[in-house]
Design an enzyme around this catalytic site. Structure first.
Site, PDB file in Angstrom:
ATOM      1  N   GLU A  51     -31.854 -94.644 -56.202  1.00  0.00           N
ATOM      2  CA  GLU A  51     -33.125 -95.358 -56.244  1.00  0.00           C
ATOM      3  C   GLU A  51     -34.287 -94.423 -56.540  1.00  0.00           C
ATOM      4  O   GLU A  51     -35.160 -94.734 -57.341  1.00  0.00           O
ATOM      5  CB  GLU A  51     -33.370 -96.105 -54.925  1.00  0.00           C
ATOM      6  CG  GLU A  51     -32.506 -97.338 -54.742  1.00  0.00           C
ATOM      7  CD  GLU A  51     -32.719 -98.374 -55.842  1.00  0.00           C
ATOM      8  OE1 GLU A  51     -33.812 -98.432 -56.423  1.00  0.00           O
ATOM      9  OE2 GLU A  51     -31.776 -99.120 -56.126  1.00  0.00           O
ATOM     10  N   TYR A 136     -40.519-100.935 -51.623  1.00  0.00           N
ATOM     11  CA  TYR A 136     -39.474-101.230 -52.598  1.00  0.00           C
ATOM     12  C   TYR A 136     -38.165-100.532 -52.222  1.00  0.00           C
ATOM     13  O   TYR A 136     -37.104-101.159 -52.127  1.00  0.00           O
ATOM     14  CB  TYR A 136     -39.887-100.822 -54.037  1.00  0.00           C
ATOM     15  CG  TYR A 136     -38.670-100.821 -54.919  1.00  0.00           C
ATOM     16  CD1 TYR A 136     -38.168-102.013 -55.422  1.00  0.00           C
ATOM     17  CD2 TYR A 136     -37.942 -99.655 -55.139  1.00  0.00           C
ATOM     18  CE1 TYR A 136     -36.986-102.048 -56.148  1.00  0.00           C
ATOM     19  CE2 TYR A 136     -36.770 -99.673 -55.858  1.00  0.00           C
ATOM     20  CZ  TYR A 136     -36.299-100.870 -56.359  1.00  0.00           C
ATOM     21  OH  TYR A 136     -35.133-100.906 -57.052  1.00  0.00           O
ATOM     22  N   ASP A 154     -40.522-105.300 -57.523  1.00  0.00           N
ATOM     23  CA  ASP A 154     -40.896-104.220 -58.430  1.00  0.00           C
ATOM     24  C   ASP A 154     -41.522-104.873 -59.658  1.00  0.00           C
ATOM     25  O   ASP A 154     -41.753-106.083 -59.672  1.00  0.00           O
ATOM     26  CB  ASP A 154     -39.683-103.347 -58.778  1.00  0.00           C
ATOM     27  CG  ASP A 154     -38.682-104.066 -59.660  1.00  0.00           C
ATOM     28  OD1 ASP A 154     -38.801-105.299 -59.838  1.00  0.00           O
ATOM     29  OD2 ASP A 154     -37.777-103.399 -60.188  1.00  0.00           O
ATOM     30  N   CYS A 202     -35.835-110.652 -69.412  1.00  0.00           N
ATOM     31  CA  CYS A 202     -37.259-110.928 -69.268  1.00  0.00           C
ATOM     32  C   CYS A 202     -38.049-109.632 -69.305  1.00  0.00           C
ATOM     33  O   CYS A 202     -38.864-109.353 -68.448  1.00  0.00           O
ATOM     34  CB  CYS A 202     -37.508-111.692 -67.965  1.00  0.00           C
ATOM     35  SG  CYS A 202     -39.071-112.593 -67.924  1.00  0.00           S
ATOM     36  N   CYS A 208     -34.845-114.459 -74.164  1.00  0.00           N
ATOM     37  CA  CYS A 208     -34.335-115.574 -73.351  1.00  0.00           C
ATOM     38  C   CYS A 208     -32.992-116.097 -73.861  1.00  0.00           C
ATOM     39  O   CYS A 208     -32.027-116.221 -73.099  1.00  0.00           O
ATOM     40  CB  CYS A 208     -35.337-116.719 -73.340  1.00  0.00           C
ATOM     41  SG  CYS A 208     -37.039-116.198 -73.090  1.00  0.00           S
TER      42      CYS A 208
END
Length: 311
Positions: A51, A136, A154, A202, A208
Site C-alpha cells: 500500500e 486510506y 481514494d 472509470c 465503460c
DNA sequence: TTCCGGAAGT
DNA sequence: ACTTCCGGAA
C-alpha cells in the site's frame, strides 16, 4: 427511467437498495481483474508495504520493488532491525519517490515490534496509530489483511461515486456515500472491486463499454454523457524543484557514504558554486530540512560539514 | 507537459 | 486549510 435512484438521506443519489449495485460490482471483479502478488497474501506487513509503495508509483514497477523489499526484509521484525539508511537507500534506488515514506514504514515496523509486541492491530483505528498510516491506508490494510475495514476513499473511489451517483465533491460526502454502499463484512473484496473499477473502467477517460462496467444501468454519467471528474490539484513542476534536489542528495549519499558539502553540491546541481546563489548556504538549508525529516545526518567537523544518510 | 495521490506538518 | 513530499509514463 423510473425512480430507481430515489433520493435518500445520503448526498447525491445513491440507490435506496444498493444490493443489486453491490452484487453487480463484486461479480464483475470476481470474473476478471488485474493480477498482483499482494492480492495473493493476507499478511498485514506485506499488505502495508504494497500500500505504501503503490500510493506513489506505477503498479508494474511496484511489483519488482515489493518482491525485492520482502526478500530483503521479510517481516516487520527484520525491517525494524534494519538501518534507516538502508531502507531509504532501497527506496531511492528503486525510484519509489517520497523517501519520507521509507522512514515511516521503518518506524511503523518498529512500532509493531515495540508497542504491539509483534501483534498487528486488526482494525482501522488501531492501524491508524502506525506512523505514515492515514485513513486510506488504515482501511486498506484492515480490509486486505483482515477483511475488517471500512470503505476506502481514494481518488478512484471519489471519481466513481461522483460520476455514478452524483455525490458532491466533498470529503465527508464521499466518505458517507462510500460507507453506505459497502456491503457489510465484505471490505476485502469490495474495496478491491471499487478501486479496480476506478482503475480500469472509470479512469479519467472512461472506458465503460470496453471494460464492461457493471454499473452502466445505474450510472448518472453514463446516462447523461457528462464524465466530469472531481478536480485534482495539479502538481508543481518537478524539473528543477526542491524535491528533485532532495532526491539527488539521497542518491549521492547512498552511493558515497559520507560527503563534504563541496563534494555533494555538484552532484545535486551542475551549477553548484560554493559562494554562489546555489552554494554552501543553499545546500546547507536543503540538508537541514532533510535532517529535520530524519533522513540525513550532518556532522559539523572542524574541516567543514559532512553529510551522510541517517542510520 | 500532464497525469497519478495519501499522510504529515504547520 | 494549505503546503510539502517523488519520479516514471503517457
Amino acid at each position: 427511467m423510473t425512480d430507481q435512484s430515489a433520493a435518500t438521506d445520503q448526498p447525491g443519489s445513491l440507490p435506496a437498495d444498493p444490493s443489486a449495485v453491490q452484487d453487480a460490482l463484486v461479480a464483475w471483479y470476481e470474473a476478471d481483474h488485474r493480477s498482483y502478488p499482494w492480492r495473493e497474501t493476507t499478511d498485514p506487513y506485506e499488505i502495508l508495504v504494497s500500500e505504501v509503495m503503490s500510493q506513489q508509483t506505477q503498479l508494474d514497477r511496484v511489483v519488482d520493488a515489493w518482491e525485492d523489499f520482502l526478500d530483503r526484509w521479510p517481516t516487520a521484525a527484520t525491517l525494524a532491525e534494519a538501518d534507516r539508511a538502508d531502507v531509504v537507500g532501497f527506496w531511492t534506488s528503486h525510484s519509489l519517490g517520497y523517501n519520507n515514506r521509507a522512514k515511516y514504514l521503518h518506524e511503523a515496523a518498529g512500532q509493531v515490534v515495540e508497542d504491539y509486541d509483534g501483534e498487528w492491530p486488526r482494525d482501522p483505528d488501531g492501524l491508524s496509530e502506525l506512523m505514515g498510516v492515514g485513513p486510506y491506508t488504515a482501511n486498506a490494510v484492515a480490509s486486505f489483511a483482515f477483511n475488517n475495514g471500512n470503505a476506502v476513499v481514494d481518488t478512484n473511489v471519489k471519481r466513481v461515486l461522483y460520476r455514478a451517483f452524483d455525490v458532491p465533491d466533498d470529503d465527508s460526502a464521499f466518505e458517507s456515500a462510500a460507507s453506505a454502499l459497502m456491503p457489510e463484512g465484505q471490505s476485502r473484496v469490495w474495496n478491491n472491486a471499487i478501486m479496480e473499477l476506478g482503475g480500469v473502467a472509470c479512469e479519467k477517460t472512461p472506458d465503460c463499454d470496453g471494460a464492461q462496467c457493471p454499473w452502466r444501468e445505474w450510472c448518472s454519467a453514463y446516462e447523461t454523457g457528462d464524465f466530469t471528474a472531481p478536480d485534482v490539484p495539479t502538481q508543481p513542476e518537478f524539473e528543477g524543484s526542491r524535491r528533485q534536489m532532495r532526491g539527488r542528495v539521497i542518491s549521492a549519499l547512498k552511493e558515497y557514504d559520507e560527503l563534504r558539502l563541496d563534494q555533494l553540491g555538484p552532484r545535486v546541481r551542475v551549477d553548484y558554486a560554493p559562494q554562489g546563489e546555489y552554494g554552501r548556504e543553499w545546500l546547507r538549508g536543503l540538508l537541514d530540512d532533510l535532517a529535520d525529516d530524519g533522513l540525513v545526518e550532518i556532522d559539523d567537523g572542524g574541516d567543514g560539514a559532512t553529510a551522510r544518510l541517517q542510520k
